[in-house]
Design a protein around this motif. Structure first.
Motif, mmCIF file in Angstrom:
data_model
loop_
_atom_site.group_PDB
_atom_site.id
_atom_site.type_symbol
_atom_site.label_atom_id
_atom_site.label_comp_id
_atom_site.label_asym_id
_atom_site.label_seq_id
_atom_site.Cartn_x
_atom_site.Cartn_y
_atom_site.Cartn_z
ATOM 1 N N LYS A 197 -5.393 7.319 -0.486
ATOM 2 C CA LYS A 197 -6.475 8.112 -1.061
ATOM 3 C C LYS A 197 -6.124 9.578 -1.247
ATOM 4 N N THR B 194 -8.467 0.773 -2.046
ATOM 5 C CA THR B 194 -7.301 1.557 -2.426
ATOM 6 C C THR B 194 -6.059 0.943 -1.794
ATOM 7 N N GLU C 128 -12.367 0.886 -5.390
ATOM 8 C CA GLU C 128 -11.971 0.336 -4.096
ATOM 9 C C GLU C 128 -11.634 -1.153 -4.214
#
Length: 208
Positions: free
Chosen positions: A87, A83, A81
């Motif tokens: 995702k 992102t 993380e």
């Protein structure tokens, strides 16, 4: 990893921001390419990227990746993380769509304006210029700014409510606009608020 770049240029800035956002900035060696001096046209650099443009990411195994969005895609899948590219399949497609609209309508358009309608990088770097085309691209930039403002009326960032590669491309585009003195209209209040927000992020400090 190595990044071949010209610090301060828009596309290298995109990679620098992505590296910082992913916590990878200190793991990279930055190699200056003297674009103004023509180093990007030498056989040595063209062997790394036949397109003759920066940036280029060189991995430890010798693999070379060009194109800022492709480099960011690699970086996004190399660390956790946050992102930047989505995702899941739906998010990835949506963010890619939004990023591409900003890339063509803002970043590429302001680049065309700079290279064709201004002195650009100097006459030694151009085989052909089309001033009329360059001036038209400025109208594309302003139209894109209005579309971005409309989108931001209902979204926190440029591809939804989380910071993403679309915002990174937007940051690079507006930095370029500032450089060539194309201002964001004051009435685009949502866009101006977004600019203040994203340029306050720590990653913005490593771009220039």
């Amino acid at each position: 990893m190595k990044v071949y770049e010209f610090k301060g240029f828009a596309n290298p800035a995109r990679v620098r921001i992505a590296l910082h956002e992913k916590g990878l900035f200190d793991e990279v060696e930055f190699v200056h390419v003297d674009v103004l001096g023509g180093e990007h046209r030498t056989p040595e650099f063209l062997a790394k990227n036949p397109s003759g443009v920066v940036p280029v990411l060189e991995l430890d195994d010798g693999t070379q990746i060009s194109e800022s969005s492709a480099i960011t895609e690699y970086l996004d899948h190399s660390a956790g993380e946050p992102t930047l590219t989505g995702k899941n399949a739906k998010e990835r497609a949506y963010i890619h769509m939004r990023q591409r609209k900003i890339e063509t309508g803002l970043l590429e358009a302001i680049s065309h304006y700079f290279h064709h309608a201004t002195d650009g990088l100097g006459p030694q770097n151009y085989a052909h210029k089309n001033k009329e085309w360059g001036e038209y691209q400025k109208t594309v930039v302003l139209k894109t700014m209005k579309a971005m403002d409309d989108y931001l009326a209902n979204n926190a960032f440029l591809a939804g409510n989380e910071f993403s590669i679309a915002d990174i491309t937007g940051m690079a585009g507006f930095a370029f606009c500032d450089f060539v003195k194309v201002e964001t209209p004051a009435e685009l209040t949502h866009l101006n608020a977004w600019k203040q927000k994203v340029f306050s992020r720590p990653s913005a400090s490593v771009a220039a």
